[in-house]
Design an enzyme around this catalytic site. Structure first.
Site: not given
Length: 616
Positions: A2, A52, A80, A379-380
């Site tokens: 967000c 979302a 997150e 992603s790495g």
């Protein structure tokens, strides 16, 4: 993921300032295209734009907590938290009741339970602001590695804050002023924690919380890399790295929206994709979706050099077949990457000149293509900094340099023949900037922070320093780039190698184990070799690709000629007229000034678009 923003002012009534808050919040639309909201009260205003990902129906923000009709706290949150299920259970046991499935509500309730020390309990990537209505205090919190951005600007009676500088610059009290130190920070490739090129705008440093009270601002560090004795043998260390990676990738697969991996065919992204595929299969969730980038005509134009020895495409396809991925290639055209409108789009995403040429533009276009089919990507990023993947970890001369080891290497980003990116800048300005002196001062500051073990031999001591510099400075350049380019398209990118448990563990693993077979990233290769084809497990490090189409430098030359011919171009004041004339001479290979041309064009577009005041 967000976009957050807000304003705290103890000497005014912010319920009368919704227009300002709306303008700040609107700048974050790209980060949160799904929904938006504001929370206003007398001394605090919070804005939010939502992407979302978990509990799309109920996780609206700003989110508030009340008791008996009285507001306790309001939260604007980006990120997150991967251990939110465990935290929810702990908080429920303590008497908290939840009305959503979102990790946002877990963070809000965790604040009510543990105050500012909630930060230590969170595993994830996050940046958030909590307004405590009981004490009229604001808390700004950023994750340990700084994956998610958070900026703030102190005011005489409070603070203005936001995910990106553009949110702050929408406030009437914040002006885009850049002085000598700001320009140094922009150009020196140091990426000093807490600093930005804009005067008065700071970052919440990774692993820190900033508390805002009537009395002013205070800052507390809640996490940092620490020196710990490593007691495990090599086999156990390899097993521990593998177990951590499996847990991390499994946790980061949670989403209520389409999820994928970004697959280059290199060791890092292949490891993430392969582990994700195994976890999804075990859960009966179907194949992993993967995306790779390629350029039109890349196969015929590709020319190997010391940095990029092989093209990525065949290796990405190989890994996709190996794990049964649902694989797509996003093919980009040279003309689209070199379009001046694309330069402007990447500038608006960063709020600053990028300085890495076409790699920003192509990454933004790649993410646009991925976003058409997915909302979250793994992603790495950060594996090279963590496990020692770059040349400067292994070249004795680079290891021994008394400077940030990457400073002299990044000119190779533009490909063979591309000269230094500062070569078109005014010589008097370069003298005033003294970029080597500025970088040296920042280098000394960084070295003073490095935690050491008392009995370490000289090589282990130096490699710990190099690792620390990469994990606290260089990785910031890449994480900032990945966040801005992805969130400009509304794509959330997760970075498993930034999990703090893995970072702390590998940081303290002796260099002799990280390099045990004489190859870069030995420890990571050993930990994931069984899930990869040998060709990928043994592949040399190859950086993110550049456009090798010879048309691209020619497009840059045409843009530079237009800039030079326009006396109203603000960027001209920063350029050396003789160097500019030489760069445009018919016998000058445009490839030799490729990075420098990209920088000059970026600076001009930035000064124009953002109306920057240079106070040099």
């Amino acid at each position: 993921m967000c976009g957050i923003t807000g304003w705290v002012a103890y000497d005014r009534d912010l319920t009368l300032e919704q227009a300002v808050l709306d303008a700040m919040t609107d700048t974050q639309l790209c980060r949160g295209p799904d929904a938006g909201g504001v929370h206003l009260e007398r001394h605090a205003a919070l804005g939010h734009r939502r992407l979302a990902v978990i509990d799309p129906e109920d996780g609206v923000q700003p989110m508030t907590a009340e008791h008996d009709g009285r507001l306790l706290a309001a939260l604007s949150y980006s990120g997150e938290v991967y251990n939110h299920h465990e935290l929810r259970a702990e908080l429920e046991a303590a008497g908290h009741r939840f009305r959503t499935r979102s990790d946002t509500e877990v963070v809000l309730r965790a604040y009510l339970e543990w105050g500012e020390h909630l930060a230590e309990r969170l595993n994830g990537m996050f940046a958030f602001a909590v307004w405590d209505a009981r004490t009229e205090e604001l808390l700004l919190v950023r994750d340990r590695m700084g994956v998610k951005p958070l900026h703030y600007h102190p005011t005489p009676d409070g603070v203005v804050f936001g995910s990106e500088p553009k949110a702050l610059l929408a406030h009437p009290a914040v002006r885009p002023v850049v002085d000598l130190d700001g320009l140094r920070e922009l150009l020196a490739l140091t990426r000093t924690p807490g600093l930005t090129p804009y005067r008065g705008i700071a970052e919440v440093r990774p692993g820190h919380v900033v508390r805002v009270r009537r009395q002013g601002l205070t800052e507390r560090r809640y996490w940092a890399l620490e020196a710990r004795e490593h007691t495990q043998d090599l086999a156990t260390t390899i097993g521990t790295v593998r177990a951590l990676l499996e847990d991390i990738v499994h946790r980061q697969l949670e989403a209520d929206v389409p999820l994928c991996s970004l697959l280059s065919g290199g060791l890092d992204s292949s490891a993430v994709t392969a582990l994700a595929a195994r976890s999804l299969r075990a859960a009966g969730a179907g194949p992993v979706r993967s995306f790779a980038v390629d350029f039109t005509g890349h196969s015929e134009h590709f020319a190997p050099d010391a940095v990029r020895t092989t093209p990525d495409g065949p290796y990405a396809e190989m890994l996709a077949r190996h794990v049964g991925a649902e694989h797509r290639v996003i093919e980009l055209d040279c003309a689209a990457i070199g379009d001046p409108a694309q330069r402007l789009a990447t500038l608006r995403a960063r709020d600053l000149p990028g300085g890495v040429g076409d790699m920003d533009a192509s990454l933004l276009l790649l993410f646009r293509g991925v976003r058409e089919r997915s909302t979250v990507a793994l992603s790495g990023e950060s594996a090279d900094e963590l496990f020692g993947g770059y040349r400067w970890f292994h070249d004795p001369e680079m290891v021994g340099t008394d400077d940030f080891p990457w400073a002299a290497v990044l000119s190779s980003l533009g490909g063979t023949g591309s000269g230094p990116r500062e070569q078109l800048l005014d010589r008097g300005l370069l003298g005033k900037l003294d970029l080597p002196g500025y970088r040296q001062a920042r280098y000394r500051e960084a070295l003073a922070e490095v935690p050491h073990l008392p009995a370490a031999d000289p090589l282990e001591r130096r490699m710990r320093e190099v690792s620390y510099l990469n994990l606290t400075r260089f990785v910031r350049i890449l994480l900032d780039r990945k966040d801005r380019m992805s969130m400009a398209t509304g794509l959330e990118v997760r970075v498993p190698f930034c999990d703090h448990r893995l970072v702390q563990y590998v940081f303290n693993t002796p260099w002799s184990m990280k390099y045990f077979d004489g190859r870069e990233k030995s420890l990571l290769r050993a930990a994931v070799r069984d899930v990869l084809p040998d060709e990928i497990a043994d592949r040399m490090k190859s950086p993110y690709p550049i456009v090798q189409d010879p048309r691209y430098p020619q497009l840059l030359r045409a843009e530079l000629a237009a800039l030079a011919a326009d006396p109203g171009s603000p960027g001209l004041a920063l350029l050396d007229r003789r160097a500019l004339s030489d760069a445009l001479a018919p016998d000058t290979d445009p490839q030799s000034v490729r990075l420098a041309t990209d920088l000059a064009l970026d600076l001009d577009a930035w000064l124009t678009e953002y109306q920057v005041s240079l106070e040099l």
